[in-house]
Design an enzyme around this catalytic site. Structure first.
Site: not given
Length: 309
Positions: A30, A12, A121
């Site tokens: 990161r 994205v 998740y």
């Protein structure tokens, strides 16, 4: 406006950076850095894309701890330092998995539904949302939370890419009798929505679901892929119960549930509050995704074909 985008080299992020063009954009790959002050100097808004992403099979002894380290601790660390640096708005890319894994047919998820994450998740994204809301309330930094469903487009990976390749190769697929409804979001639509949320005054301190605004059955999705690729759709009308039975024997029940189940989202809030309309149709989104290609044949299709024979 000066922006910091984490995950700016990802699926994205690359498209978002390209679309922003002349805007002053800083990139960070990161999200778990402990020191952000230099990167945040002069930044007015942060778009936080970087994350430990959902995977089909966990290898860690404690997958939730691994997700929390990046998706919760890393996110809150960045947000805390962003607020201290005077960042005005923090746009967090969460996931529809915060809402849950499936919906009843014709009953779409909305932003007012009680969260119901079902895996590590989804839970990590939900916990990050909770922490961000508390931090925004304490610091005054504006927060925007975006929960996309499956994102597809050029460079998409995993089962979506593999399914596209299978369609292009003319594989007979046992997916011709699935009458579910699923919401997807084209990459270009998601990027357009993120850009809207960076500056729109009404987006402040809101949570949004986003999609193409047109739900598809798995059968319709495969036919759309075939049209986009200019090939015939070779679909076998295998009943859902047969797919589920075969998948259960092969230990692929979860994969077929995702393939046959419903997951719909309601984007009325985005339309009404922000005046946002998806700029790319499903047809155009699939054409762009097909041009990006895919690799291999998804295991759930290979196994379903075997069970149907």
């Amino acid at each position: 406006m000066s922006l910091l985008i984490t995950g700016g080299t990802g699926f994205v992020g690359q498209v978002l950076v390209k679309r922003l063009g002349d805007e002053q954009v800083s990139l960070a790959t990161r999200s778990d850095s402990t020191a952000w002050p230099k990167a945040l100097v002069g930044i007015t808004a942060v778009v936080h894309l970087a994350a430990r992403v959902h995977v089909m099979h966990y290898t860690e002894a404690d997958p939730l701890a691994a997700f929390r380290a990046v998706n919760v601790d890393g996110t809150l660390n960045l947000a805390r330092q962003a607020a201290a640096a005077g960042v005005r708005r923090f746009v967090f890319i969460s996931s529809v998995k915060v809402n849950g894994e499936h919906t009843e047919f014709g009953h779409a998820f909305s932003e007012t539904d009680a969260p119901n994450p079902q895996d590590a998740y989804g839970l990590s994204k939900y916990e990050a949302e909770q922490g961000l809301r508390q931090m925004a309330a304490e610091t005054g930094m504006e927060l925007v939370i975006i929960r996309p469903p499956l994102v597809y487009g050029p460079g998409v990976k995993a089962n979506f890419a593999a399914l596209m390749r299978a369609v292009q190769r003319g594989w007979p697929l046992p997916l011709g009798a699935i009458h579910n409804q699923r919401s997807l979001v084209a990459l270009d639509n998601l990027v357009d929505f993120i850009i809207t949320c960076i500056t729109h005054p009404q987006a402040a301190n809101q949570t949004f679901l986003v999609s193409d605004g047109q739900d598809l059955s798995t059968t319709e999705l495969v036919r759309g892929m075939a049209r986009a690729a200019g090939v015939p759709a070779r679909l076998l009308p295998v009943p859902v119960w047969a797919l589920q039975a075969g998948a259960g024997l092969l230990g692929k029940g979860d994969a077929v549930q995702r393939l046959c189940g419903n997951l719909q989202v309601d984007i009325s809030k985005a339309r009404q509050l922000l005046g946002w309309v998806p700029p790319v149709s499903v047809e155009d989104g699939l054409r762009r995704a097909v041009r990006g290609g895919g690799h291999g044949l998804p295991s759930f299709v290979r196994n379903a074909n075997k069970s149907a024979q």
